[in-house]
Design a protein around this motif. Structure first.
Motif, mmCIF file in Angstrom:
data_model
loop_
_atom_site.group_PDB
_atom_site.id
_atom_site.type_symbol
_atom_site.label_atom_id
_atom_site.label_comp_id
_atom_site.label_asym_id
_atom_site.label_seq_id
_atom_site.Cartn_x
_atom_site.Cartn_y
_atom_site.Cartn_z
ATOM 1 N N VAL A 44 0.838 -1.196 0.000
ATOM 2 C CA VAL A 44 0.000 0.000 0.000
ATOM 3 C C VAL A 44 0.875 1.249 0.000
ATOM 4 O O VAL A 44 1.951 1.263 0.596
ATOM 5 N N GLU A 45 0.375 2.254 -0.681
ATOM 6 C CA GLU A 45 1.137 3.493 -0.797
ATOM 7 C C GLU A 45 0.806 4.411 0.387
ATOM 8 O O GLU A 45 -0.312 4.386 0.925
ATOM 9 N N TYR A 48 -2.424 6.482 0.283
ATOM 10 C CA TYR A 48 -3.680 5.753 0.498
ATOM 11 C C TYR A 48 -3.921 5.593 1.997
ATOM 12 O O TYR A 48 -5.036 5.820 2.479
ATOM 13 N N ARG A 85 7.336 8.065 -4.124
ATOM 14 C CA ARG A 85 6.241 7.275 -3.548
ATOM 15 C C ARG A 85 6.816 6.302 -2.525
ATOM 16 O O ARG A 85 7.887 5.736 -2.739
ATOM 17 N N TRP A 87 6.043 2.868 -0.441
ATOM 18 C CA TRP A 87 5.182 1.682 -0.405
ATOM 19 C C TRP A 87 5.426 0.917 0.884
ATOM 20 O O TRP A 87 6.577 0.758 1.323
#
Lengths: 126, 232
Positions: A44-45, A48, A85, A87
């Motif tokens: 999941v980032e 989010y 980003r 993760w």
């Protein structure tokens, strides 16, 4: 919690109360949320998680640092184009910790339900 | 410890409910159910011209009371199915990955794709085995149980079996019901009397139209449902 349903009969050994096994690391709304989302999503980032858990970036980072230090999640930084980003993935230990926490929560709820349904449980006015 | 950690935000019922809600939202955000249905509908429709414009390899023809019966191998159609289905699963995997990544999530589509490809391989193996065994029961048709098994492992049946896996992965009852309905149509073919006067090599067209139409309608239905359900 300490009603008759919790009192062992003669010859019975009392099973430990489910609450005694709760892990403070996982038994926390935000951290449980992070582990649940990471488990369901595979990875999941950061954005989010921040949106779903309604946290500030700083607050989420703190929780992630706690979980990463405990070895429950792995954090991987990368790029999508020029945008950075982050993760998050669940480690094997995180998976186990989550399963145990969910199991204990279910036990705890079942224990409370059993106690409330017992002869001295429920509404004391009745 | 209990007194510190259980009350307020740590109420076990609320924690469990929150966790379930978060998991449900992730699953919802990962779903792209319309994509495999649409892609597989196109693959199914694509088989119609392949059957129509390719010639089956006929052998061992025998005269019967009402004409003749031959062993038929639809070589081009079989190669079409194997190639098109593997490509379709690659496209589906790519689509799921792309959508999930854009939403900041991973995807759980890999077991579906692997099952789909494995079923294509199994379908090809059964077909090859049937040829090696030199079409047992010929010139009589195989028993209905064997025909049913063949339909299940036929490329169109394999599509439905793989969809069951996708329904399980997405924990989606609607997709499970759709896949079971699709499999029922594949296993118990509907004969509406179409295609009888359409000329040679149209025999497969009616059933393929029904199968493809069902997948297409399913794809449209799931796409509309997804638009309505996705949290803003």
């Amino acid at each position: 919690m300490n009603g008759p349903a919790d009192t062992p009969g003669p010859g019975e050994t009392e099973s430990p109360h489910p609450a005694t096994g709760l892990d403070d690391m996982v038994h926390q709304r935000v951290r449980l949320g992070i582990l649940t989302i990471a488990h369901e999503a595979r990875r999941v980032e950061f954005g989010y998680l921040r949106n779903q858990l309604e946290l500030t970036a700083g607050n989420l980072s703190q929780h992630l640092a706690v979980l990463e230090t405990a070895g429950l999640v792995a954090v991987e930084k990368g790029y999508a184009g020029r945008r950075g980003r982050t993760w998050i993935t669940l480690t094997a230990a995180g998976n186990t910790a989550l399963a145990e926490e969910i199991g204990r929560l279910k036990q705890l709820i079942a224990r409370v339900d059993t106690t409330e349904a017992g002869p001295s449980g429920g509404d004391p006015q009745r | 410890m209990t007194a510190d950690s259980v009350p307020a935000g740590g109420d076990p019922r609320r924690l469990l409910a929150d966790a379930r809600d978060l998991a449900r939202r992730v699953r919802l955000a990962q779903q792209v159910t319309w994509l495999p249905l649409l892609v597989l509908a196109l693959v199914t429709f694509g088989a119609i011209p392949v059957y129509r414009f390719s010639q089956p390899v006929l052998s061992d023809c025998q005269a019967m009371a009402d004409g003749q019966v031959c062993k038929a191998w639809y070589q081009a159609a079989q190669f079409y199915w194997w190639t098109a289905l593997v490509l379709a699963y690659v496209v589906i995997a790519g689509g799921y990955l792309r959508v999930a990544r854009a939403r900041g999530l991973g995807t759980r589509v890999l077991p579906y794709v692997l099952t789909g490809v494995a079923l294509v391989v199994l379908s090809a193996a059964v077909s090859a085995m049937w040829s090696i065994l030199d079409h047992p029961y010929y010139p009589d048709p195989p028993p209905s149980s064997v025909q049913l098994l063949f339909r299940l492992l036929d490329p169109t049946g394999a599509i439905g079996l793989a969809l069951l896996v996708l329904a399980w992965l997405e924990r989606r009852v609607e997709l499970l019901l759709f896949a079971l309905g699709y499999l029922a149509v594949v296993l118990v073919p509907i004969d509406l009397g179409w295609g009888t006067g359409w000329g040679p090599n149209w025999a497969f067209a009616p059933q393929l139209t029904i199968n493809g139409g069902l997948l297409l309608l399913g794809g449209i239905g799931f796409a509309l449902a997804q638009r309505l359900r996705r949290p803003q």
